[in-house]
Design a protein around this motif. Structure first.
Motif, PDB file in Angstrom:
ATOM      1  N   LEU A  52       0.858  -1.179   0.000  1.00 43.45           N
ATOM      2  CA  LEU A  52       0.000   0.000   0.000  1.00 43.45           C
ATOM      3  C   LEU A  52       0.895   1.230   0.000  1.00 43.45           C
ATOM      4  O   LEU A  52       1.736   1.399   0.883  1.00 43.45           O
ATOM      5  CB  LEU A  52      -0.913   0.009   1.229  1.00 43.45           C
ATOM      6  N   HIS A  53       0.708   2.083  -1.005  1.00 46.27           N
ATOM      7  CA  HIS A  53       1.540   3.270  -1.170  1.00 46.27           C
ATOM      8  C   HIS A  53       0.825   4.498  -0.590  1.00 46.27           C
ATOM      9  O   HIS A  53      -0.406   4.514  -0.488  1.00 46.27           O
ATOM     10  CB  HIS A  53       1.842   3.472  -2.661  1.00 46.27           C
ATOM     11  N   SER A  55      -0.024   7.159  -1.837  1.00 44.86           N
ATOM     12  CA  SER A  55      -0.999   7.711  -2.782  1.00 44.86           C
ATOM     13  C   SER A  55      -2.372   7.047  -2.669  1.00 44.86           C
ATOM     14  O   SER A  55      -3.334   7.513  -3.263  1.00 44.86           O
ATOM     15  CB  SER A  55      -0.494   7.522  -4.214  1.00 44.86           C
ATOM     16  N   GLY A  56      -2.447   5.926  -1.920  1.00 47.53           N
ATOM     17  CA  GLY A  56      -3.691   5.171  -1.827  1.00 47.53           C
ATOM     18  C   GLY A  56      -3.771   4.032  -2.822  1.00 47.53           C
ATOM     19  O   GLY A  56      -4.718   3.251  -2.801  1.00 47.53           O
ATOM     20  N   VAL A  57      -2.789   3.922  -3.705  1.00 41.83           N
ATOM     21  CA  VAL A  57      -2.727   2.820  -4.667  1.00 41.83           C
ATOM     22  C   VAL A  57      -2.034   1.636  -4.002  1.00 41.83           C
ATOM     23  O   VAL A  57      -1.063   1.800  -3.274  1.00 41.83           O
ATOM     24  CB  VAL A  57      -1.949   3.232  -5.937  1.00 41.83           C
ATOM     25  N   SER A  58      -2.573   0.443  -4.244  1.00 47.80           N
ATOM     26  CA  SER A  58      -1.908  -0.795  -3.819  1.00 47.80           C
ATOM     27  C   SER A  58      -1.336  -1.468  -5.053  1.00 47.80           C
ATOM     28  O   SER A  58      -2.012  -1.570  -6.082  1.00 47.80           O
ATOM     29  CB  SER A  58      -2.908  -1.753  -3.167  1.00 47.80           C
ATOM     30  N   SER A  59      -0.083  -1.918  -4.943  1.00 46.59           N
ATOM     31  CA  SER A  59       0.525  -2.694  -6.033  1.00 46.59           C
ATOM     32  C   SER A  59       0.649  -4.137  -5.565  1.00 46.59           C
ATOM     33  O   SER A  59       0.987  -4.403  -4.415  1.00 46.59           O
ATOM     34  CB  SER A  59       1.890  -2.124  -6.424  1.00 46.59           C
ATOM     35  N   ALA A 100      -2.395  -3.036 -10.005  1.00 41.84           N
ATOM     36  CA  ALA A 100      -2.548  -1.792  -9.257  1.00 41.84           C
ATOM     37  C   ALA A 100      -4.039  -1.533  -9.058  1.00 41.84           C
ATOM     38  O   ALA A 100      -4.828  -1.708  -9.982  1.00 41.84           O
ATOM     39  CB  ALA A 100      -1.910  -0.629 -10.008  1.00 41.84           C
ATOM     40  N   ARG A 102      -6.924   1.138  -6.791  1.00 45.53           N
ATOM     41  CA  ARG A 102      -7.227   2.236  -5.868  1.00 45.53           C
ATOM     42  C   ARG A 102      -8.735   2.232  -5.666  1.00 45.53           C
ATOM     43  O   ARG A 102      -9.489   2.271  -6.635  1.00 45.53           O
ATOM     44  CB  ARG A 102      -6.802   3.587  -6.438  1.00 45.53           C
ATOM     45  N   ASP A 103      -9.163   2.170  -4.416  1.00 40.35           N
ATOM     46  CA  ASP A 103     -10.600   2.177  -4.095  1.00 40.35           C
ATOM     47  C   ASP A 103     -11.378   1.138  -4.905  1.00 40.35           C
ATOM     48  O   ASP A 103     -12.415   1.435  -5.485  1.00 40.35           O
ATOM     49  CB  ASP A 103     -11.203   3.569  -4.350  1.00 40.35           C
ATOM     50  N   TYR A 106      -9.395  -1.141 -10.631  1.00 38.27           N
ATOM     51  CA  TYR A 106      -8.124  -1.588 -11.198  1.00 38.27           C
ATOM     52  C   TYR A 106      -7.580  -0.522 -12.135  1.00 38.27           C
ATOM     53  O   TYR A 106      -8.314   0.075 -12.915  1.00 38.27           O
ATOM     54  CB  TYR A 106      -8.294  -2.916 -11.935  1.00 38.27           C
TER      55      TYR A 106
END
Length: 127
Positions: A52-53, A55-59, A100, A102-103, A106
Protein backbone atom coordinates in the motif's frame (compact mmCIF):
# COMPACT_ATOMS: atom_id res chain seq x y z
CA UNK A 1 5.67 -6.95 -21.62
CA UNK A 2 4.09 -10.34 -22.19
CA UNK A 3 0.48 -9.20 -21.73
CA UNK A 4 -0.91 -5.66 -21.26
CA UNK A 5 -3.61 -4.36 -18.94
CA UNK A 6 -7.22 -4.79 -20.11
CA UNK A 7 -9.72 -2.90 -17.96
CA UNK A 8 -12.58 -5.15 -16.82
CA UNK A 9 -16.01 -4.08 -18.05
CA UNK A 10 -17.43 -4.41 -14.52
CA UNK A 11 -16.27 -5.34 -11.03
CA UNK A 12 -16.51 -9.04 -11.88
CA UNK A 13 -16.21 -8.72 -15.66
CA UNK A 14 -13.57 -10.14 -17.96
CA UNK A 15 -10.28 -8.33 -18.30
CA UNK A 16 -6.64 -8.49 -17.33
CA UNK A 17 -6.24 -6.66 -14.05
CA UNK A 18 -2.57 -5.84 -14.42
CA UNK A 19 0.38 -6.43 -16.71
CA UNK A 20 2.57 -9.49 -17.19
CA UNK A 21 6.27 -8.72 -17.41
CA UNK A 22 8.66 -11.37 -18.72
CA UNK A 23 11.37 -12.49 -16.34
CA UNK A 24 13.46 -15.36 -15.09
CA UNK A 25 12.95 -17.60 -12.08
CA UNK A 26 14.72 -16.33 -8.94
CA UNK A 27 15.00 -12.80 -10.34
CA UNK A 28 14.53 -10.02 -7.76
CA UNK A 29 11.03 -8.56 -7.45
CA UNK A 30 11.25 -4.96 -6.26
CA UNK A 31 8.70 -2.43 -4.99
CA UNK A 32 7.57 0.04 -7.65
CA UNK A 33 7.29 2.73 -4.96
CA UNK A 34 7.65 3.21 -1.21
CA UNK A 35 4.89 1.90 1.02
CA UNK A 36 3.81 -0.62 3.62
CA UNK A 37 3.41 -4.33 2.92
CA UNK A 38 -0.29 -5.04 3.45
CA UNK A 39 -0.45 -8.68 2.29
CA UNK A 40 1.88 -11.65 1.95
CA UNK A 41 0.32 -15.00 1.15
CA UNK A 42 -0.81 -17.51 -1.42
CA UNK A 43 -3.74 -16.86 -3.74
CA UNK A 44 -4.79 -19.45 -6.33
CA UNK A 45 -1.60 -21.39 -5.61
CA UNK A 46 0.72 -18.43 -6.27
CA UNK A 47 2.75 -16.43 -3.77
CA UNK A 48 1.61 -12.81 -3.66
CA UNK A 49 2.82 -9.57 -2.09
CA UNK A 50 0.80 -6.35 -1.89
CA UNK A 51 2.22 -2.94 -1.00
CA UNK A 52 0.00 0.00 0.00
CA UNK A 53 1.54 3.27 -1.17
CA UNK A 54 0.96 6.74 0.37
CA UNK A 55 -1.00 7.71 -2.78
CA UNK A 56 -3.69 5.17 -1.83
CA UNK A 57 -2.73 2.82 -4.67
CA UNK A 58 -1.91 -0.79 -3.82
CA UNK A 59 0.53 -2.69 -6.03
CA UNK A 60 0.38 -6.49 -6.15
CA UNK A 61 3.11 -8.83 -7.36
CA UNK A 62 2.80 -12.53 -8.25
CA UNK A 63 4.16 -15.23 -8.27
CA UNK A 64 6.66 -14.24 -5.61
CA UNK A 65 8.59 -16.10 -2.94
CA UNK A 66 8.39 -13.27 -0.39
CA UNK A 67 11.21 -11.91 1.76
CA UNK A 68 8.96 -9.31 3.41
CA UNK A 69 6.31 -9.44 6.12
CA UNK A 70 2.97 -7.69 6.62
CA UNK A 71 3.48 -4.27 8.18
CA UNK A 72 7.03 -3.90 6.88
CA UNK A 73 7.83 -0.48 5.40
CA UNK A 74 9.64 -0.73 2.06
CA UNK A 75 11.45 1.83 -0.07
CA UNK A 76 11.06 2.26 -3.82
CA UNK A 77 13.20 -0.42 -5.46
CA UNK A 78 13.52 -2.51 -2.30
CA UNK A 79 13.50 -6.27 -2.82
CA UNK A 80 10.17 -7.89 -1.94
CA UNK A 81 11.25 -11.42 -2.85
CA UNK A 82 12.14 -13.60 -5.82
CA UNK A 83 10.14 -14.32 -8.95
CA UNK A 84 8.81 -17.85 -8.66
CA UNK A 85 9.04 -19.86 -11.88
CA UNK A 86 6.57 -22.48 -10.66
CA UNK A 87 2.93 -21.49 -10.97
CA UNK A 88 3.50 -18.73 -13.50
CA UNK A 89 0.31 -18.19 -15.49
CA UNK A 90 2.54 -17.38 -18.48
CA UNK A 91 3.87 -20.97 -18.56
CA UNK A 92 6.02 -22.21 -20.10
CA UNK A 93 7.44 -18.68 -19.81
CA UNK A 94 8.10 -17.03 -16.48
CA UNK A 95 6.48 -13.66 -15.84
CA UNK A 96 5.65 -11.27 -13.05
CA UNK A 97 2.04 -10.14 -12.82
CA UNK A 98 1.97 -6.54 -11.57
CA UNK A 99 -1.41 -5.18 -10.56
CA UNK A 100 -2.55 -1.79 -9.26
CA UNK A 101 -5.79 -0.86 -7.54
CA UNK A 102 -7.23 2.24 -5.87
CA UNK A 103 -10.60 2.18 -4.10
CA UNK A 104 -11.50 -1.19 -5.68
CA UNK A 105 -10.78 0.19 -9.17
CA UNK A 106 -8.12 -1.59 -11.20
CA UNK A 107 -5.59 0.71 -12.83
CA UNK A 108 -3.04 0.22 -15.59
CA UNK A 109 0.26 -0.14 -13.71
CA UNK A 110 2.26 1.02 -16.72
CA UNK A 111 0.40 4.34 -16.82
CA UNK A 112 1.19 4.87 -13.13
CA UNK A 113 4.85 4.19 -13.81
CA UNK A 114 4.88 6.86 -16.50
CA UNK A 115 5.11 4.43 -19.40
CA UNK A 116 3.67 5.76 -22.61
CA UNK A 117 3.21 4.24 -26.04
CA UNK A 118 6.37 4.46 -28.11
CA UNK A 119 6.13 6.29 -31.42
CA UNK A 120 9.17 6.28 -33.66
CA UNK A 121 9.87 9.46 -35.56
CA UNK A 122 12.12 9.76 -38.62
CA UNK A 123 15.65 11.07 -38.04
CA UNK A 124 15.29 13.32 -41.07
CA UNK A 125 12.17 15.22 -42.12
CA UNK A 126 10.32 13.35 -44.83
CA UNK A 127 10.50 15.36 -48.12
Amino acid sequence: MVRPFARPSSEYGRGHRGVDLGGQASEDVRAVDAGTVSHVGVIAGRGTVTVLHPSGVSSTYEPVSADVTVGQVVARGERLGALDGAGSHCAPRVCLHLGAVRDRTYLDPMALLGARPVRLLPLQPVP
